[in-house]
Motif scaffolding. Structure first.
Motif, PDB file in Angstrom:
ATOM      1  N   VAL A 154       0.841  -1.198   0.000  1.00 43.99           N
ATOM      2  CA  VAL A 154       0.000   0.000   0.000  1.00 43.99           C
ATOM      3  C   VAL A 154       0.876   1.249   0.000  1.00 43.99           C
ATOM      4  CG1 VAL A 154      -1.625   1.339   1.386  1.00 43.99           C
ATOM      5  CG2 VAL A 154      -1.993  -1.107   1.067  1.00 43.99           C
ATOM      6  N   GLU A 155       1.926   1.217   0.826  1.00 43.43           N
ATOM      7  CA  GLU A 155       2.813   2.383   0.867  1.00 43.43           C
ATOM      8  C   GLU A 155       3.484   2.598  -0.491  1.00 43.43           C
ATOM      9  OE1 GLU A 155       5.679   2.513   4.041  1.00 43.43           O
ATOM     10  OE2 GLU A 155       6.880   4.025   2.998  1.00 43.43           O
ATOM     11  N   ARG A 156       3.939   1.506  -1.087  1.00 40.49           N
ATOM     12  CA  ARG A 156       4.629   1.628  -2.378  1.00 40.49           C
ATOM     13  C   ARG A 156       3.693   2.216  -3.445  1.00 40.49           C
ATOM     14  NH1 ARG A 156       6.438  -3.453  -2.753  1.00 40.49           N
ATOM     15  NH2 ARG A 156       5.268  -4.096  -4.580  1.00 40.49           N
ATOM     16  N   CYS A 157       2.454   1.716  -3.460  1.00 40.05           N
ATOM     17  CA  CYS A 157       1.493   2.214  -4.456  1.00 40.05           C
ATOM     18  C   CYS A 157       1.174   3.680  -4.223  1.00 40.05           C
ATOM     19  CB  CYS A 157       0.206   1.394  -4.409  1.00 40.05           C
ATOM     20  SG  CYS A 157       0.429  -0.298  -4.936  1.00 40.05           S
ATOM     21  N   LEU A 158       0.990   4.040  -2.948  1.00 39.86           N
ATOM     22  CA  LEU A 158       0.675   5.438  -2.644  1.00 39.86           C
ATOM     23  C   LEU A 158       1.851   6.341  -2.996  1.00 39.86           C
ATOM     24  CD1 LEU A 158      -1.314   5.037   0.679  1.00 39.86           C
ATOM     25  CD2 LEU A 158      -2.180   5.970  -1.460  1.00 39.86           C
ATOM     26  N   ASP A 165       2.919  11.182   0.986  1.00 41.19           N
ATOM     27  CA  ASP A 165       3.218  12.227   1.969  1.00 41.19           C
ATOM     28  C   ASP A 165       1.954  12.942   2.444  1.00 41.19           C
ATOM     29  OD1 ASP A 165       5.902  11.705   1.972  1.00 41.19           O
ATOM     30  OD2 ASP A 165       6.310  13.056   0.277  1.00 41.19           O
ATOM     31  N   GLU A 166       0.954  12.986   1.591  1.00 42.60           N
ATOM     32  CA  GLU A 166      -0.267  13.698   1.972  1.00 42.60           C
ATOM     33  C   GLU A 166      -1.188  12.846   2.839  1.00 42.60           C
ATOM     34  OE1 GLU A 166      -1.950  15.606  -1.714  1.00 42.60           O
ATOM     35  OE2 GLU A 166       0.076  15.164  -2.382  1.00 42.60           O
ATOM     36  N   VAL A 167      -1.107  11.521   2.705  1.00 45.43           N
ATOM     37  CA  VAL A 167      -2.095  10.692   3.407  1.00 45.43           C
ATOM     38  C   VAL A 167      -1.483   9.735   4.429  1.00 45.43           C
ATOM     39  CG1 VAL A 167      -3.701  10.754   1.482  1.00 45.43           C
ATOM     40  CG2 VAL A 167      -2.082   8.861   1.662  1.00 45.43           C
ATOM     41  N   LYS A 168      -0.155   9.794   4.625  1.00 46.42           N
ATOM     42  CA  LYS A 168       0.443   8.758   5.466  1.00 46.42           C
ATOM     43  C   LYS A 168      -0.085   8.793   6.901  1.00 46.42           C
ATOM     44  CE  LYS A 168       4.533  11.558   6.359  1.00 46.42           C
ATOM     45  NZ  LYS A 168       5.872  11.839   5.819  1.00 46.42           N
ATOM     46  N   ASP A 169      -0.585   9.956   7.343  1.00 41.58           N
ATOM     47  CA  ASP A 169      -1.155  10.038   8.686  1.00 41.58           C
ATOM     48  C   ASP A 169      -2.673   9.874   8.681  1.00 41.58           C
ATOM     49  OD1 ASP A 169       1.386  10.571   9.738  1.00 41.58           O
ATOM     50  OD2 ASP A 169       1.182  12.687   9.183  1.00 41.58           O
ATOM     51  N   ARG A 170      -3.232   9.670   7.499  1.00 42.96           N
ATOM     52  CA  ARG A 170      -4.702   9.603   7.419  1.00 42.96           C
ATOM     53  C   ARG A 170      -5.151   8.315   6.753  1.00 42.96           C
ATOM     54  NH1 ARG A 170      -6.037  14.927   4.011  1.00 42.96           N
ATOM     55  NH2 ARG A 170      -8.110  14.210   4.518  1.00 42.96           N
ATOM     56  N   LEU A 171      -4.355   7.255   6.909  1.00 38.53           N
ATOM     57  CA  LEU A 171      -4.683   6.012   6.218  1.00 38.53           C
ATOM     58  C   LEU A 171      -6.008   5.414   6.680  1.00 38.53           C
ATOM     59  CD1 LEU A 171      -1.189   4.284   6.047  1.00 38.53           C
ATOM     60  CD2 LEU A 171      -2.421   5.408   4.217  1.00 38.53           C
ATOM     61  N   ASP A 172      -6.425   5.798   7.914  1.00 41.53           N
ATOM     62  CA  ASP A 172      -7.660   5.225   8.450  1.00 41.53           C
ATOM     63  C   ASP A 172      -8.879   6.090   8.166  1.00 41.53           C
ATOM     64  OD1 ASP A 172      -6.413   3.001   9.400  1.00 41.53           O
ATOM     65  OD2 ASP A 172      -5.913   3.937  11.318  1.00 41.53           O
ATOM     66  N   LEU A 178     -10.911  12.804   1.034  1.00 38.56           N
ATOM     67  CA  LEU A 178      -9.822  13.521   0.380  1.00 38.56           C
ATOM     68  C   LEU A 178     -10.373  14.513  -0.645  1.00 38.56           C
ATOM     69  CD1 LEU A 178      -7.464  10.480  -0.378  1.00 38.56           C
ATOM     70  CD2 LEU A 178      -7.397  11.986   1.606  1.00 38.56           C
ATOM     71  N   SER A 179      -9.496  15.419  -1.118  1.00 36.79           N
ATOM     72  CA  SER A 179      -9.921  16.350  -2.164  1.00 36.79           C
ATOM     73  C   SER A 179     -10.033  15.601  -3.490  1.00 36.79           C
ATOM     74  CB  SER A 179      -8.903  17.478  -2.296  1.00 36.79           C
ATOM     75  OG  SER A 179      -7.745  17.007  -2.953  1.00 36.79           O
ATOM     76  N   GLY A 180     -10.648  16.264  -4.477  1.00 34.54           N
ATOM     77  CA  GLY A 180     -10.883  15.601  -5.761  1.00 34.54           C
ATOM     78  C   GLY A 180      -9.607  15.078  -6.402  1.00 34.54           C
ATOM     79  N   GLY A 181      -8.569  15.935  -6.435  1.00 36.15           N
ATOM     80  CA  GLY A 181      -7.306  15.522  -7.048  1.00 36.15           C
ATOM     81  C   GLY A 181      -6.659  14.385  -6.281  1.00 36.15           C
ATOM     82  N   GLN A 182      -6.740  14.473  -4.943  1.00 37.97           N
ATOM     83  CA  GLN A 182      -6.187  13.392  -4.119  1.00 37.97           C
ATOM     84  C   GLN A 182      -6.960  12.102  -4.345  1.00 37.97           C
ATOM     85  OE1 GLN A 182      -6.536  15.320  -0.300  1.00 37.97           O
ATOM     86  NE2 GLN A 182      -4.334  15.709  -0.188  1.00 37.97           N
ATOM     87  N   GLN A 183      -8.295  12.234  -4.464  1.00 39.92           N
ATOM     88  CA  GLN A 183      -9.112  11.041  -4.701  1.00 39.92           C
ATOM     89  C   GLN A 183      -8.694  10.361  -5.999  1.00 39.92           C
ATOM     90  OE1 GLN A 183     -13.339  11.487  -4.510  1.00 39.92           O
ATOM     91  NE2 GLN A 183     -13.317  12.493  -2.536  1.00 39.92           N
ATOM     92  N   GLN A 184      -8.411  11.185  -7.035  1.00 43.99           N
ATOM     93  CA  GLN A 184      -8.040  10.586  -8.310  1.00 43.99           C
ATOM     94  C   GLN A 184      -6.687   9.878  -8.192  1.00 43.99           C
ATOM     95  OE1 GLN A 184      -9.513   9.306 -10.504  1.00 43.99           O
ATOM     96  NE2 GLN A 184      -9.768  10.536 -12.346  1.00 43.99           N
ATOM     97  N   ARG A 185      -5.760  10.483  -7.430  1.00 45.79           N
ATOM     98  CA  ARG A 185      -4.478   9.810  -7.249  1.00 45.79           C
ATOM     99  C   ARG A 185      -4.640   8.553  -6.398  1.00 45.79           C
ATOM    100  NH1 ARG A 185      -0.966  14.008  -4.827  1.00 45.79           N
ATOM    101  NH2 ARG A 185      -2.764  15.403  -4.949  1.00 45.79           N
ATOM    102  N   LEU A 186      -5.613   8.604  -5.464  1.00 49.80           N
ATOM    103  CA  LEU A 186      -5.916   7.391  -4.694  1.00 49.80           C
ATOM    104  C   LEU A 186      -6.425   6.299  -5.637  1.00 49.80           C
ATOM    105  CD1 LEU A 186      -6.230   5.975  -1.952  1.00 49.80           C
ATOM    106  CD2 LEU A 186      -8.532   6.919  -1.808  1.00 49.80           C
ATOM    107  N   CYS A 187      -7.244   6.683  -6.592  1.00 48.86           N
ATOM    108  CA  CYS A 187      -7.763   5.696  -7.549  1.00 48.86           C
ATOM    109  C   CYS A 187      -6.636   5.132  -8.404  1.00 48.86           C
ATOM    110  CB  CYS A 187      -8.834   6.324  -8.433  1.00 48.86           C
ATOM    111  SG  CYS A 187     -10.328   6.734  -7.536  1.00 48.86           S
TER     112      CYS A 187
END
Lengths: 281, 281
Positions: A154-158, A165-172, A178-187
């Motif tokens: 999961v870390e490698r993919c993120l 760096d933006e979500v490492k403290d918010r994995l739960d 997340l914001s729209g752009g972050q959501q797309q990168r999550l996808c």
């Protein structure tokens, strides 16, 4: 990126070449094209959406598909991972080969096909689960990695998706927070979780603002070191910026396929030129 | 005539009409509650909740037998009805074009409109008449039959609200269709499905007619589903039509308890909806 034109050594039998400007097909097998489209046609009921497409998509390069609305870009993309299968009344002719394996041969295992061919959609569509679960969702399906190694994956993919760096403290937290752009990168990270060979992107930036779009484009540039990427886009500047090869579709036909630079500077067909100069579409 | 004034007058008049309709709708509910509290609250005591009825003619006693009976009968009905209703609802939502879905929907709608006493007669004919004795289980079956169409339709409606993009995301990751349904669609709609279930439970908890000739009612505390059993609505019915003044007071109190149970269930359903995990798209 391997944009050098080599002489065609192996031409699959049903393949229709499009003239001298088509990028040369490399020998079949592991050195052949990542995606080989062979005389592929697609129908929604009586309506033909794709007409006798034949071209090859280079490995570890970005291939952009452009064309006016309704020209079959998305239909083509969704034919590669057979996501159109759910629509009643569809049928197809010809075949598509992903890394040498037929997509439409009877008995094709859709599960393994879709694991090898990841997809990112037009609108960010994270699952209403946590950030971690979103990325772990694919690999958890067929136990691609052991449960213990899941956090590393999961870390490698993120990281690859430029989101760590933006979500490492918010994995739960829920992915939907997340914001729209972050959501797309999550996808994107979610699609990478399956360690796919090919990554399909269906207008991945059309719902994002310019800054988020730029981030995704930089990401695409980084990702092509490891993945074969096919991107459908309405935005010609985007195609010119991110892709190595570009295919121009119109009314279900592939009008022209070439190295991006050449297609945009010296298009061989009138219709291509008309489209990229904004005279229609 | 000044059109702006006319418009405002008309607008206020319409709003007034609607407020009037709301008040008229609320008045009966208010009087029912007021009446129940005034006539029933006086009889509520520890004894009322912990003791079985005193022998006819004596004072004192409670309705613990009916409370336990309602819990057992409704609980068993839920065990039978919820899995069937939810499962059939999922099927109807996920396979909307199947012929079986069309039939199921039609039957559910007919069953939804069937008077509950007819369902009671059915349970009597098929269980009580066959076994030749009344039983709580027969009552549970009758209530379950009432639950199934309600739960089925709410489940189906809730699942239809799940955006298709979420479904596609899971399919594109290689999830087979049934696992997509289970782990994405169902998980997303779980609060909605639970709400539908709670509302259905609240509805059947107050049903009297299907229990009249199935569970029959009883004056004793019983845990045996194969025997006649008391239930709150039956107790209200028996006490309200009985000859003693004390019974009438107990009928009011039992009705109040029943309303409170239904109220709590409905409130729980509301809260479940509010905590619903946000779905985007």
């Amino acid at each position: 990126m391997n944009a050098t034109l080599r002489p065609q050594t192996v031409v699959p039998a049903p393949k229709v070449t499009l003239g001298p400007r088509q990028p040369a097909a490399r020998p079949a097998g592991k050195d052949g094209p990542a995606v080989d489209v062979r005389d592929f046609s697609f129908f929604y009921g009586p309506r033909q959406a794709l007409r006798n497409l034949s071209f090859s998509i280079e490995r570890k390069a970005v291939t952009a598909i452009i064309g006016p609305s309704g020209c079959g870009k998305s239909t083509f993309l969704r034919s590669i991972n057979r996501l159109n299968d759910l629509i009643p009344g569809i049928r197809q002719q010809g075949d598509i080969l992903v890394e040498g394996t037929s997509v439409y041969r009877p008995g094709t295992d859709l599960v393994s096909l879709r694991q090898r061919v990841g997809m990112v959609f037009q609108r960010p569509n994270p699952f209403p689960k946590t950030v971690f679960e979103n990325v772990a969702y694919g690999p958890a399906l067929n136990a691609l990695v052991s449960r213990r190694d899941l956090p590393d994956l999961v870390e490698r993919c993120l990281r690859q998706a430029g989101l760590w760096d933006e979500v490492k403290d918010r994995l739960d937290e829920p992915g939907t927070s997340l914001s729209g752009g972050q959501q797309q990168r999550l996808c994107i990270a979610r699609a990478l979780g399956n360690q796919p060979e090919v990554l399909l992107m269906d207008e991945p930036c059309s719902a994002l603002d310019p800054i988020a779009t730029q981030r995704i484009e930089e990401l695409i540039f980084d990702l092509k070191q490891h993945y074969t990427i096919v991107i459908v886009t309405h935005n010609m500047q985007q195609a010119a910026r991110v892709s190595d090869f570009t295919g121009f579709f119109d009314q279900g036909q592939l009008i022209e396929f070439d190295q991006t630079e050449r297609l945009f500077t010296k298009p061989a067909h009138e219709r291509t030129e008309a489209y990229i100069t904004g005279r229609f579409g | 005539m000044n059109r702006r004034i006319l418009r405002r007058v008309l607008s206020n008049f319409m709003v007034g009409l609607m407020i009037g309709a709301v008040v008229v709708a609320l008045i009966p509910l208010f009087f029912i509650l007021l009446n129940l509290v005034l006539k029933g609250a006086g009889s509520l005591s520890m004894e009322f909740f912990t003791r079985t009825p005193a022998p006819a003619g004596e004072t004192g006693g409670g309705v613990v037998h009916a409370l336990v009976g309602t819990l057992l009968i409704v609980g068993t009905a839920s065990l039978i009805g919820l899995p069937i209703g939810v499962g059939a609802g999922i099927y109807c939502a996920e396979y909307p074009t199947s012929r079986l879905t069309w039939i199921t929907r039609f039957v559910a709608d007919v069953l939804n409109g069937t008077p509950s006493i007819v369902v009671g007669v059915f349970a009597w004919a098929w269980i009580v008449a066959q076994q030749k004795h009344f039983s709580a289980l027969a009552g549970s079956v009758a209530l379950a039959l009432l639950m199934i169409p309600m739960v089925l339709r709410t489940t189906e409606e809730m699942i239809k609200l799940v955006p298709n993009s979420l479904r596609e995301a899971a399919l594109a990751l290689g999830y087979p269709r049934w696992r997509t349904s289970l782990s994405v669609v169902i998980r997303t709609t779980l609060p909605g499905i639970m709400t539908g279930a709670l509302l259905a439970i609240a509805r059947i908890a107050g049903e009297t007619a299907p229990l009249l000739f199935t569970a029959l009612g009883s004056q004793y505390l019983s845990f045996d589903l194969d025997q006649p059993m008391a239930a709150l609505p039956l107790t209200v019915f028996t006490y309200a039509t009985g000859p003693y003044e004390e019974w009438h007071r107990y009928a009011w109190a039992a009705a109040l308890v029943l309303i409170i149970v239904v109220f709590v269930l409905s409130l729980g359903a509301r809260l479940a909806v509010r905590r619903r995990f946000a779905i985007n798209g």
